[in-house]
Motif scaffolding. Structure first.
Motif, PDB file in Angstrom:
ATOM      1  N   GLU A  75      32.756  53.428  58.646  1.00  0.00           N
ATOM      2  CA  GLU A  75      33.828  53.868  59.549  1.00  0.00           C
ATOM      3  C   GLU A  75      34.849  54.741  58.843  1.00  0.00           C
ATOM      4  OE1 GLU A  75      36.220  50.858  61.585  1.00  0.00           O
ATOM      5  OE2 GLU A  75      37.203  52.463  62.709  1.00  0.00           O
ATOM      6  N   ASP A  94      31.231  48.600  59.192  1.00  0.00           N
ATOM      7  CA  ASP A  94      32.666  48.615  59.480  1.00  0.00           C
ATOM      8  C   ASP A  94      33.308  47.643  58.491  1.00  0.00           C
ATOM      9  OD1 ASP A  94      35.196  48.644  60.431  1.00  0.00           O
ATOM     10  OD2 ASP A  94      34.664  48.315  62.534  1.00  0.00           O
ATOM     11  N   ILE A  96      36.359  46.598  58.057  1.00  0.00           N
ATOM     12  CA  ILE A  96      37.149  45.611  58.816  1.00  0.00           C
ATOM     13  C   ILE A  96      37.010  45.963  60.285  1.00  0.00           C
ATOM     14  CG2 ILE A  96      39.395  44.567  59.254  1.00  0.00           C
ATOM     15  CD1 ILE A  96      40.324  45.418  56.505  1.00  0.00           C
ATOM     16  N   ASP A  97      36.342  45.118  61.038  1.00  0.00           N
ATOM     17  CA  ASP A  97      36.328  45.306  62.484  1.00  0.00           C
ATOM     18  C   ASP A  97      37.410  44.388  63.051  1.00  0.00           C
ATOM     19  OD1 ASP A  97      35.338  46.448  64.902  1.00  0.00           O
ATOM     20  OD2 ASP A  97      34.535  44.469  65.374  1.00  0.00           O
ATOM     21  N   GLY A  98      38.259  44.992  63.916  1.00  0.00           N
ATOM     22  CA  GLY A  98      39.431  44.254  64.380  1.00  0.00           C
ATOM     23  C   GLY A  98      40.602  44.561  63.450  1.00  0.00           C
ATOM     24  N   THR A  99      40.742  45.835  63.093  1.00  0.00           N
ATOM     25  CA  THR A  99      41.826  46.206  62.167  1.00  0.00           C
ATOM     26  C   THR A  99      43.199  45.881  62.765  1.00  0.00           C
ATOM     27  OG1 THR A  99      40.494  47.927  61.140  1.00  0.00           O
ATOM     28  CG2 THR A  99      42.860  48.176  60.926  1.00  0.00           C
ATOM     29  N   GLU A 167      37.155  45.248  76.582  1.00  0.00           N
ATOM     30  CA  GLU A 167      38.113  45.738  75.577  1.00  0.00           C
ATOM     31  C   GLU A 167      38.702  47.069  76.007  1.00  0.00           C
ATOM     32  OE1 GLU A 167      39.136  44.479  72.608  1.00  0.00           O
ATOM     33  OE2 GLU A 167      37.723  42.805  72.371  1.00  0.00           O
ATOM     34  N   GLY A 169      40.114  49.060  73.866  1.00  0.00           N
ATOM     35  CA  GLY A 169      39.828  49.989  72.777  1.00  0.00           C
ATOM     36  C   GLY A 169      41.031  50.865  72.448  1.00  0.00           C
ATOM     37  N   GLY A 207      39.189  41.481  70.487  1.00  0.00           N
ATOM     38  CA  GLY A 207      39.840  42.537  69.700  1.00  0.00           C
ATOM     39  C   GLY A 207      38.964  42.989  68.545  1.00  0.00           C
ATOM     40  N   SER A 208      37.715  42.613  68.605  1.00  0.00           N
ATOM     41  CA  SER A 208      36.727  43.028  67.601  1.00  0.00           C
ATOM     42  C   SER A 208      35.390  43.080  68.320  1.00  0.00           C
ATOM     43  CB  SER A 208      36.671  42.005  66.458  1.00  0.00           C
ATOM     44  OG  SER A 208      35.380  41.986  65.865  1.00  0.00           O
ATOM     45  N   ALA A 209      34.786  44.265  68.310  1.00  0.00           N
ATOM     46  CA  ALA A 209      33.490  44.411  68.980  1.00  0.00           C
ATOM     47  C   ALA A 209      32.458  43.480  68.351  1.00  0.00           C
ATOM     48  CB  ALA A 209      33.029  45.864  68.874  1.00  0.00           C
ATOM     49  N   GLU A 226      31.854  47.585  76.752  1.00  0.00           N
ATOM     50  CA  GLU A 226      32.901  48.475  76.228  1.00  0.00           C
ATOM     51  C   GLU A 226      32.389  49.905  76.160  1.00  0.00           C
ATOM     52  OE1 GLU A 226      35.014  47.367  72.638  1.00  0.00           O
ATOM     53  OE2 GLU A 226      36.185  49.232  72.709  1.00  0.00           O
ATOM     54  N   CYS A 229      33.740  52.368  71.725  1.00  0.00           N
ATOM     55  CA  CYS A 229      33.577  51.866  70.354  1.00  0.00           C
ATOM     56  C   CYS A 229      32.428  52.627  69.682  1.00  0.00           C
ATOM     57  CB  CYS A 229      33.412  50.349  70.314  1.00  0.00           C
ATOM     58  SG  CYS A 229      32.102  49.721  71.345  1.00  0.00           S
ATOM     59  N   TRP A 230      32.161  52.308  68.455  1.00  0.00           N
ATOM     60  CA  TRP A 230      31.292  53.134  67.607  1.00  0.00           C
ATOM     61  C   TRP A 230      30.098  52.326  67.096  1.00  0.00           C
ATOM     62  CZ3 TRP A 230      32.719  58.263  66.856  1.00  0.00           C
ATOM     63  CH2 TRP A 230      34.012  58.601  67.272  1.00  0.00           C
ATOM     64  N   ASP A 233      30.828  49.443  64.937  1.00  0.00           N
ATOM     65  CA  ASP A 233      31.425  48.265  65.582  1.00  0.00           C
ATOM     66  C   ASP A 233      30.346  47.326  66.113  1.00  0.00           C
ATOM     67  OD1 ASP A 233      34.180  49.136  65.369  1.00  0.00           O
ATOM     68  OD2 ASP A 233      33.793  50.568  66.973  1.00  0.00           O
TER      69      ASP A 233
HETATM   70  C1  IPD Z   1      37.736  48.365  67.159  1.00  0.00           C
HETATM   71  C2  IPD Z   1      37.500  46.959  67.619  1.00  0.00           C
HETATM   72  C3  IPD Z   1      37.962  46.788  69.045  1.00  0.00           C
HETATM   73  C4  IPD Z   1      37.310  47.758  69.972  1.00  0.00           C
HETATM   74  C5  IPD Z   1      37.510  49.172  69.487  1.00  0.00           C
HETATM   75  C6  IPD Z   1      37.015  49.311  68.060  1.00  0.00           C
HETATM   76  P1  IPD Z   1      38.207  48.709  64.529  1.00  0.00           P
HETATM   77  O1  IPD Z   1      37.241  48.550  65.837  1.00  0.00           O
HETATM   78  O2  IPD Z   1      36.144  46.627  67.520  1.00  0.00           O
HETATM   79  O3  IPD Z   1      37.657  45.519  69.542  1.00  0.00           O
HETATM   80  O4  IPD Z   1      37.863  47.621  71.258  1.00  0.00           O
HETATM   81  O5  IPD Z   1      36.791  50.029  70.340  1.00  0.00           O
HETATM   82  O6  IPD Z   1      37.218  50.628  67.627  1.00  0.00           O
HETATM   83  O7  IPD Z   1      38.976  49.973  64.740  1.00  0.00           O
HETATM   84  O8  IPD Z   1      39.073  47.527  64.473  1.00  0.00           O
HETATM   85  O9  IPD Z   1      37.244  48.814  63.421  1.00  0.00           O
END
Ligand code: IPD
Length: 298
Positions: A75, A94, A96-99, A167, A169, A207-209, A226, A229-230, A233
């Motif tokens: 990421e 990723d 940290i997912d849920g930054t 989410e 996002g 808050g974290s995919a 969602e 997201c990427w 995620d």
């Molecule tokens: C985010 C989280 C979030 C989702 C966002 C993502 P990040 O990733 O997974 O739940 O809703 O679409 O971008 O930015 O914390 O790595």
């Protein structure tokens, strides 16, 4: 190259060790401590910290040393050159997912490391050190939570009687921006939740995919939808979910088969027959209030 089941298991073991020994302690130690020192990326709600970048470098260094021929997409370091995911084994990570959770000290941040081969997620490790939850899986080898087989409870799957992760996002331009993704998402939430629409039991947001995908894999949530997201995620969670009998399709209607970088996903739990999963998916799609469109940037 087609990796054998044993090779995939070995990679899973390496990722588990990396997640628990090198990444987890740094993630845990710094959660809630970066509130005065984060940066914005695409906008004011797309956040990154020095710890995201530090962890990505730790992961990259270890994986490059162990698997010098594999590709790597992360990421915090991806560029336009990473837009095409080839058939070659590619780590999609990723750090940290849920930054946003990490910055706020809300205990739903994790590291999420996946491997795709021929575009298919074949290894996944998601580790949340705050709650000590380690989800891991590889294709054909099953999925585990802290070393115990992960199997969703078998119960009927139906849209109205479901709890679904939704989410917002970080792409939230509304109205005049010329991009109506955010408005389509809000209209879809309304249609799912309203007593005039799907009237589902409820919605949740980790808050974290990656954590949402793991909650679906566990069967605590019935689905997760969602747009925006990427690949990093969802990649690891996708493998974990499919190893528990779950399914990932497109977030837009009629997209039964999607690439890992589709950027718009509907994940549905296992513990139910394929026909009830497909019925659920079609019913869900009937509430999607338009066509979501996302592109790679970089
Ligand atoms: C985010 C989280 C979030 C989702 C966002 C993502 P990040 O990733 O997974 O739940 O809703 O679409 O971008 O930015 O914390 O790595």
């Amino acid at each position: 190259m087609v990796l054998s089941k044993q090779e995939l298991k070995n990679i899973e073991t390496v990722l588990v060790e990396l997640a628990t020994k090198e990444v987890g302690p740094v993630l845990k130690e710094n959660a809630g401590k970066m509130f005065d020192s984060f940066d914005d990326k695409a906008n004011q709600v797309d956040l990154v910290t020095a710890i995201d970048k530090q962890i990505e470098q730790t992961i990259l260094k270890r994986l490059k040393a162990e698997y010098p021929d594999f590709h790597f997409i992360g990421e915090e370091s991806y560029t336009s050159a990473d837009r095409e995911i080839s058939d070659a084994p590619t780590f999609i990570v990723d750090p940290i997912d849920g930054t946003t959770n990490f910055i706020h000290g809300y205990p739903y941040s994790c590291t999420s490391m996946g491997l795709v081969e021929k575009g298919v997620p074949v290894v996944g490790v998601v580790y949340n050190p705050h709650l000590n939850q380690l989800y891991h899986a590889s294709q054909g080898n099953g999925a585990f939570l802290n070393g115990e087989p992960l199997k969703p409870v078998e119960r009927p799957l139906g849209l109205q009687r479901s709890i679904i992760a939704l989410e917002s996002g970080s792409e939230r331009s509304s109205g005049s921006s010329g991009d109506d993704n955010f408005d389509i998402k809000q209209a879809t939430y309304r249609s799912l939740l309203s007593d005039q629409g799907g009237y589902i039991h409820g919605s949740r947001s980790c808050g974290s995919a990656a954590m949402n995908m793991c909650m679906v894999a566990s069967g605590y949530l019935d689905a997760y939808w969602e747009g925006g997201c990427w690949a990093w995620d969802v990649c690891a969670g996708w493998c974990i979910l499919t190893e528990t009998g779950g399914k990932v399709v497109g977030g837009n209607a009629n997209e039964w088969k999607i690439p890992v970088d589709e950027r718009c996903y509907l994940a549905v739990r296992g513990g139910a027959s394929e026909s009830s999963q497909d019925k659920f998916i079609e019913e869900f799609w009937s509430h999607v209030a338009g066509k979501l469109k996302y592109f790679w940037q970089g």
